[in-house]
Design an enzyme around this catalytic site. Sequence first.
Site, PDB file in Angstrom:
ATOM      1  N   THR A  69       0.830  -1.197   0.000  1.00 32.66           N
ATOM      2  CA  THR A  69       0.000   0.000   0.000  1.00 32.66           C
ATOM      3  C   THR A  69       0.870   1.254   0.000  1.00 32.66           C
ATOM      4  OG1 THR A  69      -1.964   1.007   0.983  1.00 32.66           O
ATOM      5  CG2 THR A  69      -0.466  -0.090   2.519  1.00 32.66           C
ATOM      6  N   LYS A  73       2.880   1.330  -4.093  1.00 33.30           N
ATOM      7  CA  LYS A  73       2.129   0.590  -5.119  1.00 33.30           C
ATOM      8  C   LYS A  73       2.721   0.720  -6.525  1.00 33.30           C
ATOM      9  CE  LYS A  73      -2.439   1.054  -2.961  1.00 33.30           C
ATOM     10  NZ  LYS A  73      -3.841   1.411  -3.214  1.00 33.30           N
ATOM     11  N   ALA A 135      -9.060  10.549 -11.468  1.00 30.64           N
ATOM     12  CA  ALA A 135      -8.117   9.843 -12.343  1.00 30.64           C
ATOM     13  C   ALA A 135      -6.834   9.547 -11.564  1.00 30.64           C
ATOM     14  CB  ALA A 135      -7.840  10.669 -13.598  1.00 30.64           C
ATOM     15  N   GLY A 136      -6.970   9.423 -10.241  1.00 32.80           N
ATOM     16  CA  GLY A 136      -5.826   9.091  -9.390  1.00 32.80           C
ATOM     17  C   GLY A 136      -5.623   7.579  -9.348  1.00 32.80           C
ATOM     18  N   ASN A 158     -11.924  14.526 -14.267  1.00 38.50           N
ATOM     19  CA  ASN A 158     -10.931  14.775 -13.228  1.00 38.50           C
ATOM     20  C   ASN A 158     -10.492  16.226 -13.250  1.00 38.50           C
ATOM     21  OD1 ASN A 158      -9.194  13.695 -11.114  1.00 38.50           O
ATOM     22  ND2 ASN A 158      -7.488  14.183 -12.486  1.00 38.50           N
ATOM     23  N   ARG A 159     -10.146  16.740 -12.060  1.00 39.43           N
ATOM     24  CA  ARG A 159      -9.698  18.128 -11.956  1.00 39.43           C
ATOM     25  C   ARG A 159      -8.511  18.385 -12.880  1.00 39.43           C
ATOM     26  NH1 ARG A 159      -7.260  19.898  -6.221  1.00 39.43           N
ATOM     27  NH2 ARG A 159      -5.982  18.089  -6.727  1.00 39.43           N
ATOM     28  N   GLY A 246     -18.646   3.043   0.231  1.00 36.33           N
ATOM     29  CA  GLY A 246     -17.251   2.705  -0.074  1.00 36.33           C
ATOM     30  C   GLY A 246     -16.748   1.414   0.548  1.00 36.33           C
TER      31      GLY A 246
HETATM   32  P1  NDP Z   1      -4.891   9.867  -5.414  1.00 38.94           P
HETATM   33  O1  NDP Z   1      -4.173  10.919  -4.628  1.00 38.94           O
HETATM   34  O2  NDP Z   1      -4.140   9.019  -6.362  1.00 38.94           O
HETATM   35  O3  NDP Z   1      -6.078  10.575  -6.249  1.00 38.94           O
HETATM   36  C1  NDP Z   1      -6.906  11.558  -5.671  1.00 38.94           C
HETATM   37  C2  NDP Z   1      -8.000  11.950  -6.671  1.00 38.94           C
HETATM   38  O4  NDP Z   1      -8.854  12.918  -6.058  1.00 38.94           O
HETATM   39  C3  NDP Z   1      -7.457  12.599  -7.955  1.00 38.94           C
HETATM   40  O5  NDP Z   1      -8.325  12.308  -9.015  1.00 38.94           O
HETATM   41  C4  NDP Z   1      -7.523  14.088  -7.578  1.00 38.94           C
HETATM   42  O6  NDP Z   1      -7.593  14.965  -8.686  1.00 38.94           O
HETATM   43  C5  NDP Z   1      -8.828  14.126  -6.825  1.00 38.94           C
HETATM   44  N1  NDP Z   1      -8.883  15.301  -5.933  1.00 38.94           N
HETATM   45  C6  NDP Z   1      -8.220  15.453  -4.768  1.00 38.94           C
HETATM   46  N2  NDP Z   1      -8.495  16.665  -4.243  1.00 38.94           N
HETATM   47  C7  NDP Z   1      -9.339  17.289  -5.113  1.00 38.94           C
HETATM   48  C8  NDP Z   1      -9.993  18.554  -5.131  1.00 38.94           C
HETATM   49  N3  NDP Z   1      -9.823  19.444  -4.141  1.00 38.94           N
HETATM   50  N4  NDP Z   1     -10.802  18.851  -6.169  1.00 38.94           N
HETATM   51  C9  NDP Z   1     -10.986  17.956  -7.189  1.00 38.94           C
HETATM   52  N5  NDP Z   1     -10.397  16.738  -7.222  1.00 38.94           N
HETATM   53  C10 NDP Z   1      -9.591  16.404  -6.199  1.00 38.94           C
HETATM   54  O7  NDP Z   1      -5.644   8.996  -4.317  1.00 38.94           O
HETATM   55  P2  NDP Z   1      -6.228   7.512  -4.495  1.00 38.94           P
HETATM   56  O8  NDP Z   1      -6.866   7.425  -5.822  1.00 38.94           O
HETATM   57  O9  NDP Z   1      -5.206   6.523  -4.124  1.00 38.94           O
HETATM   58  O10 NDP Z   1      -7.323   7.462  -3.356  1.00 38.94           O
HETATM   59  C11 NDP Z   1      -8.499   8.264  -3.420  1.00 38.94           C
HETATM   60  C12 NDP Z   1      -9.407   7.893  -2.268  1.00 38.94           C
HETATM   61  O11 NDP Z   1      -9.893   6.584  -2.461  1.00 38.94           O
HETATM   62  C13 NDP Z   1      -8.706   7.870  -0.921  1.00 38.94           C
HETATM   63  O12 NDP Z   1      -9.063   9.034  -0.247  1.00 38.94           O
HETATM   64  C14 NDP Z   1      -9.243   6.658  -0.212  1.00 38.94           C
HETATM   65  O13 NDP Z   1     -10.054   7.072   0.869  1.00 38.94           O
HETATM   66  C15 NDP Z   1     -10.144   5.994  -1.230  1.00 38.94           C
HETATM   67  N6  NDP Z   1      -9.880   4.554  -1.379  1.00 38.94           N
HETATM   68  C16 NDP Z   1     -10.856   3.689  -0.983  1.00 38.94           C
HETATM   69  C17 NDP Z   1     -10.670   2.336  -1.115  1.00 38.94           C
HETATM   70  C18 NDP Z   1     -11.752   1.395  -0.665  1.00 38.94           C
HETATM   71  O14 NDP Z   1     -11.466   0.196  -0.554  1.00 38.94           O
HETATM   72  N7  NDP Z   1     -12.964   1.848  -0.450  1.00 38.94           N
HETATM   73  C19 NDP Z   1      -9.425   1.786  -1.686  1.00 38.94           C
HETATM   74  C20 NDP Z   1      -8.480   2.784  -2.126  1.00 38.94           C
HETATM   75  C21 NDP Z   1      -8.714   4.134  -1.943  1.00 38.94           C
HETATM   76  P3  NDP Z   1      -6.226  15.500  -9.376  1.00 38.94           P
HETATM   77  O15 NDP Z   1      -5.739  14.383 -10.251  1.00 38.94           O
HETATM   78  O16 NDP Z   1      -6.656  16.688 -10.119  1.00 38.94           O
HETATM   79  O17 NDP Z   1      -5.275  15.812  -8.251  1.00 38.94           O
END
Ligand code: NDP
Length: 265
Positions: A69, A73, A135-136, A158-159, A246
């Site tokens: 994790t 990753k 798109a994270g 995505n932002r 979730g």
């Molecule tokens: P990342 O940091 O890789 O991605 C975060 C995403 O959120 C990006 O698309 C980012 O956009 C967007 N984002 C963050 N802040 C903002 C904002 N202020 N305005 C608009 N868009 C925003 O994180 P992960 O993808 O690894 O994880 C995301 C969430 O998923 C975690 O918070 C976690 O809680 C949850 N999760 C849940 C799981 C489950 O089993 N239920 C498993 C894994 C994760 P940008 O690209 O523009 O920065």
Amino acid sequence: MTEITGRTAIWGILADPIHHVKTPQALNSLMQERGVDGVLIPFHVGADDLTALVSGLKAMRNLKGFVVTVPHKTAIVDLCDDVSKQARAIGAVNTVRREADGRLVGEMLDGAGFVAGLRENGIEPRGRRIYLAGAGGAANAIAFALAEAGVSLLTIANRTLSKSEDLRQRLAENHPSVPVEIGTGDPSGHEIVVNATSLGLKEGDPLPLDVTRLTPDQTVAEIIMQPEVTALMAAARERGCRTHPGRPMLACQLELMAEFMEMRP
Ligand code: NDP
């Protein structure tokens, strides 16, 4: 606590920090319930030491696999001997199986866990139009799993636009039959709306999409686990939408991890 025997198999989880990670408790309980003579141990490892640790893990004959994790990753991909086509395209691995000869086989199960959670709740993504906010890392895994499931349209919003474009490109290369579009904050015209951003985790976060465009025929799915009912889910319910929380993504993923790492009696 499992009684340690001469045959106790070892699994691990690699993270930094690690104190907050709950996977060890969940997978150790699962092993106890199933009578597996095994234990999963948290390994706290920083990015600089990841290569050295993984090389040691390859040499451990009673180690069967490990979960990976944050923040490892992506870096783990190149440390595996074999990685699934999907994990390679996503660029991340979160579960590794150690074969008897020491080879490490990596897979990414975040997206498969999400899709399994939907299905368990009676929501079938095949043939559906999906709106995906984010798109994270998690969104990437979910996008590939939804494409694999045979959705009829995937709209990525995505932002940071360049990340949506990059994801669309990789999806097109790996799933050419799935139409992928770049969206705005407007989720209308989609049957399933997914929040795969981190928005909703903190109080006061902005909503990840324009909820005024939601209609009662839509299902809104979250990946945020805490709070259990996010602001997006509350707004979606007010507009008559079905919601999906979730938590099932993680619960289903634990099952998939146990299967992939062969946690068997
Ligand atoms: P990342 O940091 O890789 O991605 C975060 C995403 O959120 C990006 O698309 C980012 O956009 C967007 N984002 C963050 N802040 C903002 C904002 N202020 N305005 C608009 N868009 C925003 O994180 P992960 O993808 O690894 O994880 C995301 C969430 O998923 C975690 O918070 C976690 O809680 C949850 N999760 C849940 C799981 C489950 O089993 N239920 C498993 C894994 C994760 P940008 O690209 O523009 O920065």
